[in-house]
Motif scaffolding. Structure first.
Motif, PDB file in Angstrom:
ATOM      1  N   LYS A   1       0.876  -1.175   0.000  1.00 23.73           N
ATOM      2  CA  LYS A   1       0.000   0.000   0.000  1.00 23.73           C
ATOM      3  C   LYS A   1       0.907   1.217   0.000  1.00 23.73           C
ATOM      4  N   TRP A   2       0.702   2.128  -0.935  1.00 26.43           N
ATOM      5  CA  TRP A   2       1.591   3.276  -1.085  1.00 26.43           C
ATOM      6  C   TRP A   2       0.788   4.551  -1.238  1.00 26.43           C
ATOM      7  N   ASN A   3       1.470   5.680  -1.111  1.00 27.89           N
ATOM      8  CA  ASN A   3       0.830   6.982  -1.218  1.00 27.89           C
ATOM      9  C   ASN A   3       1.338   7.665  -2.488  1.00 27.89           C
ATOM     10  N   PRO A   4       0.576   7.595  -3.588  1.00 25.56           N
ATOM     11  CA  PRO A   4       1.032   8.182  -4.850  1.00 25.56           C
ATOM     12  C   PRO A   4       1.219   9.697  -4.790  1.00 25.56           C
ATOM     13  N   GLU A   5       0.490  10.372  -3.928  1.00 24.29           N
ATOM     14  CA  GLU A   5       0.637  11.825  -3.826  1.00 24.29           C
ATOM     15  C   GLU A   5       2.039  12.207  -3.371  1.00 24.29           C
ATOM     16  N   ARG A   6       2.661  11.375  -2.549  1.00 27.49           N
ATOM     17  CA  ARG A   6       4.027  11.641  -2.074  1.00 27.49           C
ATOM     18  C   ARG A   6       5.041  11.577  -3.206  1.00 27.49           C
ATOM     19  N   LEU A   7       4.652  10.934  -4.313  1.00 30.85           N
ATOM     20  CA  LEU A   7       5.520  10.833  -5.485  1.00 30.85           C
ATOM     21  C   LEU A   7       5.083  11.763  -6.606  1.00 30.85           C
TER      22      LEU A   7
END
Length: 141
Positions: free
Chosen positions: A57-63
């Motif tokens: 599970k990842w946070n695409p906004e951080r990228l």
């Protein structure tokens, strides 16, 4: 339901769906089995195709990938499916694709960082057909 899957297997599966990083020993404490027994059941679930893999599970906004949209694609003709599938295979900004019934031919979930990148994707779709787009404003769980 496959007869070789019992309630304990389903409980193990539910635990791993919530947190796939839990150790077999830790899961075993919840289902009253040894870690080794849980490992054997997990391997069985993998062999049966119930567990197909693991994910992060990842946070695409951080990228810088905070813009998400849903695009319904209406192909120009029936012979465009193969070319369209080849096109989507080359695009990293297309996250998910479903061939659908009803209105449209495909439903895509796309993720970009800017509206300009989204516009470039939409322009690249035009040789295959038309589209309808909806922006995601908020993700609910």
């Amino acid at each position: 339901m496959n007869e070789t899957i019992d309630d304990t297997d389903l409980r193990i599966l539910q635990i791993l769906i919530q947190d796939a990083k839990r150790s077999h020993k830790d899961v075993g404490e919840d289902v009253h089995l040894t870690g080794q027994a849980v490992g054997a059941r997990v391997r069985k679930l993998q062999d049966l195709g119930v567990i197909e893999g693991y994910t992060v599970k990842w946070n695409p906004e951080r990228l810088g990938l905070g813009l998400q949209a849903f695009v319904t694609v209406f192909l120009n003709s029936g012979d465009r499916h193969a070319a369209f599938r080849a096109f989507i295979a080359t695009r990293e900004d297309i996250v998910e694709v479903h061939r659908i019934s009803g209105e449209g031919c495909y439903l895509m979930r796309v993720r970009t960082g800017t509206t300009e990148q989204l516009n470039q994707l939409l322009e690249a779709l035009l040789p295959y057909g038309n589209y309808r787009m909806n922006l995601s404003l908020h993700v609910e769980k």
